[in-house]
Design a protein around this motif. Structure first.
Motif, PDB file in Angstrom:
ATOM      1  N   ILE A 155     -17.796  22.853 -38.076  1.00  0.00           N
ATOM      2  CA  ILE A 155     -16.455  22.689 -37.507  1.00  0.00           C
ATOM      3  C   ILE A 155     -16.231  21.250 -37.056  1.00  0.00           C
ATOM      4  O   ILE A 155     -15.150  20.676 -37.261  1.00  0.00           O
ATOM      5  N   VAL A 156     -17.240  20.630 -36.452  1.00  0.00           N
ATOM      6  CA  VAL A 156     -17.103  19.245 -35.997  1.00  0.00           C
ATOM      7  C   VAL A 156     -16.872  18.308 -37.179  1.00  0.00           C
ATOM      8  O   VAL A 156     -16.005  17.432 -37.148  1.00  0.00           O
ATOM      9  N   ARG A 157     -17.629  18.491 -38.243  1.00  0.00           N
ATOM     10  CA  ARG A 157     -17.440  17.645 -39.433  1.00  0.00           C
ATOM     11  C   ARG A 157     -16.043  17.835 -40.018  1.00  0.00           C
ATOM     12  O   ARG A 157     -15.389  16.873 -40.428  1.00  0.00           O
ATOM     13  N   SER A 158     -15.580  19.068 -40.047  1.00  0.00           N
ATOM     14  CA  SER A 158     -14.253  19.342 -40.598  1.00  0.00           C
ATOM     15  C   SER A 158     -13.149  18.698 -39.768  1.00  0.00           C
ATOM     16  O   SER A 158     -12.216  18.095 -40.311  1.00  0.00           O
ATOM     17  N   GLU A 159     -13.237  18.815 -38.447  1.00  0.00           N
ATOM     18  CA  GLU A 159     -12.193  18.277 -37.581  1.00  0.00           C
ATOM     19  C   GLU A 159     -12.199  16.747 -37.575  1.00  0.00           C
ATOM     20  O   GLU A 159     -11.148  16.107 -37.586  1.00  0.00           O
ATOM     21  N   GLN A 167      -8.404   7.570 -33.663  1.00  0.00           N
ATOM     22  CA  GLN A 167      -7.955   8.853 -33.122  1.00  0.00           C
ATOM     23  C   GLN A 167      -9.118   9.658 -32.555  1.00  0.00           C
ATOM     24  O   GLN A 167      -8.965  10.361 -31.551  1.00  0.00           O
ATOM     25  N   VAL A 168     -10.277   9.560 -33.192  1.00  0.00           N
ATOM     26  CA  VAL A 168     -11.457  10.262 -32.674  1.00  0.00           C
ATOM     27  C   VAL A 168     -11.823   9.739 -31.291  1.00  0.00           C
ATOM     28  O   VAL A 168     -12.170  10.504 -30.380  1.00  0.00           O
ATOM     29  N   GLN A 169     -11.745   8.405 -31.113  1.00  0.00           N
ATOM     30  CA  GLN A 169     -12.106   7.806 -29.828  1.00  0.00           C
ATOM     31  C   GLN A 169     -11.057   8.097 -28.756  1.00  0.00           C
ATOM     32  O   GLN A 169     -11.400   8.318 -27.586  1.00  0.00           O
ATOM     33  N   SER A 170      -9.778   8.090 -29.129  1.00  0.00           N
ATOM     34  CA  SER A 170      -8.716   8.210 -28.124  1.00  0.00           C
ATOM     35  C   SER A 170      -8.324   9.656 -27.839  1.00  0.00           C
ATOM     36  O   SER A 170      -7.833   9.958 -26.754  1.00  0.00           O
ATOM     37  N   ASN A 171      -8.515  10.559 -28.815  1.00  0.00           N
ATOM     38  CA  ASN A 171      -8.097  11.956 -28.643  1.00  0.00           C
ATOM     39  C   ASN A 171      -9.306  12.870 -28.524  1.00  0.00           C
ATOM     40  O   ASN A 171      -9.380  13.916 -29.172  1.00  0.00           O
ATOM     41  N   ARG A 172     -10.281  12.457 -27.706  1.00  0.00           N
ATOM     42  CA  ARG A 172     -11.502  13.247 -27.550  1.00  0.00           C
ATOM     43  C   ARG A 172     -11.196  14.632 -26.968  1.00  0.00           C
ATOM     44  O   ARG A 172     -11.799  15.632 -27.391  1.00  0.00           O
ATOM     45  N   ALA A 173     -10.269  14.717 -26.042  1.00  0.00           N
ATOM     46  CA  ALA A 173      -9.952  16.010 -25.417  1.00  0.00           C
ATOM     47  C   ALA A 173      -9.356  16.983 -26.434  1.00  0.00           C
ATOM     48  O   ALA A 173      -9.717  18.172 -26.451  1.00  0.00           O
ATOM     49  N   ASP A 174      -8.463  16.513 -27.301  1.00  0.00           N
ATOM     50  CA  ASP A 174      -7.885  17.388 -28.328  1.00  0.00           C
ATOM     51  C   ASP A 174      -8.951  17.849 -29.317  1.00  0.00           C
ATOM     52  O   ASP A 174      -8.956  19.010 -29.738  1.00  0.00           O
ATOM     53  N   LEU A 175      -9.845  16.939 -29.681  1.00  0.00           N
ATOM     54  CA  LEU A 175     -10.930  17.304 -30.599  1.00  0.00           C
ATOM     55  C   LEU A 175     -11.807  18.388 -29.998  1.00  0.00           C
ATOM     56  O   LEU A 175     -12.165  19.373 -30.668  1.00  0.00           O
ATOM     57  N   GLU A 201     -18.741  21.008 -26.181  1.00  0.00           N
ATOM     58  CA  GLU A 201     -18.408  19.637 -25.838  1.00  0.00           C
ATOM     59  C   GLU A 201     -18.873  18.669 -26.920  1.00  0.00           C
ATOM     60  O   GLU A 201     -19.930  18.858 -27.534  1.00  0.00           O
ATOM     61  N   VAL A 202     -18.045  17.639 -27.145  1.00  0.00           N
ATOM     62  CA  VAL A 202     -18.448  16.490 -27.961  1.00  0.00           C
ATOM     63  C   VAL A 202     -18.869  15.405 -26.977  1.00  0.00           C
ATOM     64  O   VAL A 202     -18.036  14.743 -26.351  1.00  0.00           O
ATOM     65  N   LEU A 203     -20.171  15.245 -26.814  1.00  0.00           N
ATOM     66  CA  LEU A 203     -20.679  14.364 -25.771  1.00  0.00           C
ATOM     67  C   LEU A 203     -20.507  12.890 -26.116  1.00  0.00           C
ATOM     68  O   LEU A 203     -20.179  12.075 -25.249  1.00  0.00           O
ATOM     69  N   ASP A 204     -20.732  12.539 -27.379  1.00  0.00           N
ATOM     70  CA  ASP A 204     -20.684  11.119 -27.738  1.00  0.00           C
ATOM     71  C   ASP A 204     -20.406  10.986 -29.226  1.00  0.00           C
ATOM     72  O   ASP A 204     -20.749  11.867 -30.022  1.00  0.00           O
ATOM     73  N   VAL A 205     -19.748   9.880 -29.568  1.00  0.00           N
ATOM     74  CA  VAL A 205     -19.484   9.530 -30.965  1.00  0.00           C
ATOM     75  C   VAL A 205     -20.051   8.137 -31.180  1.00  0.00           C
ATOM     76  O   VAL A 205     -19.515   7.153 -30.660  1.00  0.00           O
ATOM     77  N   ASN A 206     -21.143   8.032 -31.926  1.00  0.00           N
ATOM     78  CA  ASN A 206     -21.827   6.763 -32.147  1.00  0.00           C
ATOM     79  C   ASN A 206     -21.531   6.231 -33.544  1.00  0.00           C
ATOM     80  O   ASN A 206     -21.312   7.001 -34.488  1.00  0.00           O
ATOM     81  N   LEU A 207     -21.556   4.899 -33.667  1.00  0.00           N
ATOM     82  CA  LEU A 207     -21.313   4.224 -34.940  1.00  0.00           C
ATOM     83  C   LEU A 207     -22.584   3.554 -35.416  1.00  0.00           C
ATOM     84  O   LEU A 207     -23.467   3.224 -34.624  1.00  0.00           O
TER      85      LEU A 207
END
Length: 293
Positions: free
Chosen positions: A123-127, A135-143, A166-172
């Motif tokens: 589900i996380v990969r799909s969203e 958008q991933v960084q700014s709309n974390r709550a919606d994600l 919860e999505v705890l972190d998004v790393n690059l």
């Protein structure tokens, strides 16, 4: 009566008493508050026992599964995902759940933790694939809300309630992070240039306003002087009109006297040649002051 006769006569009673005690022991089930027990009869689901005292049929009903209904946390998981603008990110997720219907969990899924982890990863990969990196960084709550909603819908058939996802972190990766840092520095430099240009523009505008204000004030001063001269000219014209030629001669003589006085105020040693007509001007002025023709 022999002791052997007494024991033989009561053996049946003793065996019956032992059997009753065993039936009571097997027929009464005390379930802790944090658990639910799944009871089977001949391998088939018979009942689900809740917390407290429960009664089952001895030798027929067997407690096959003891399920904890406490909230559980899956280990934090990392999975790769690609955003809509083709940026590879590593997403760290955390899931909390609890079992609400043990009969579904026992008979529909073998490894609950692995099933939930796989579902969350998909589900996380799909969203994230639907969103760009910004958008991933700014709309974390919606994600997070979308992930939680879809996970809850997927695991409902397993008798599980997802309490938190919860999505705890998004790393690059390093290359993307370096590119973003370069872009950020370029944006900061652009903003600095824009701010400097706006400052210069504002300084020019203020300088122009100051010059305009000075010109307006100078124009006002000239207007005042012109009005004063016009007023004085009007007064002189009125005097000439009322007193005739004598008033005009008086003004001319007075100007001549003032001019000679200004010449005489020079500094240093100097020789001043006074024309003969100047003395006549002094005399005319004095006579006019005394009212003599």
């Amino acid at each position: 009566m022999e002791p052997t006769d007494f024991i033989g006569g009561n053996a049946v009673l003793l065996a019956l008493a032992a059997f009753l005690i065993l039936c009571i022991f097997l027929g009464v089930r005390i379930v802790p508050q944090s658990e639910k027990h799944v009871v089977e009869r001949f391998g088939r689901l018979r009942a689900v026992l809740g917390p407290g005292i429960n009664f089952v049929v001895p030798f027929l009903d067997v407690v096959a599964h003891r399920i904890s209904i406490l909230e559980r946390q899956l280990p934090n998981a990392m999975q790769d995902a690609i955003t809509a603008d083709n940026v590879l990110v590593k997403v760290e997720t955390s899931v909390f759940y609890r079992i609400t219907e043990p009969e579904k969990t026992v008979y529909r899924i073998r490894d609950v933790d692995a099933a939930i982890a796989t579902t969350v990863a998909g589900i996380v990969r799909s969203e994230i694939g639907k969103l760009e990196l910004d958008q991933v960084q700014s709309n974390r709550a919606d994600l997070i809300a979308k992930v939680r909603e879809q996970v809850a819908a997927m695991v409902d058939d397993w008798g599980i309630e997802v309490t938190r996802a919860e999505v705890l972190d998004v790393n690059l990766d390093d290359a993307t992070r370096a590119a973003m840092l370069q872009q950020l520095n370029a944006e900061r430099a652009r903003r600095a240039l824009v701010t400097e240009a706006e400052g210069r523009k504002r300084a020019v505008e203020l300088n122009a306003d100051a010059e305009l204000y000075a010109a307006e004030q100078e124009a006002k001063a000239r207007r005042v002087l012109a009005d004063a001269e016009a007023y004085a000219t009007g007064v002189i014209s009125g005097a000439i009109r009322d007193n005739g030629l004598e008033a005009a001669q008086y003004q001319v003589a007075l100007k001549q006297v003032e001019a000679l006085t200004a010449v005489g105020k020079g500094e240093g040693k100097q020789v001043i040649l006074v024309p003969a007509a100047a003395m006549d001007a002094f005399g005319d002025a004095f006579r006019m002051l005394k009212g003599k023709p």
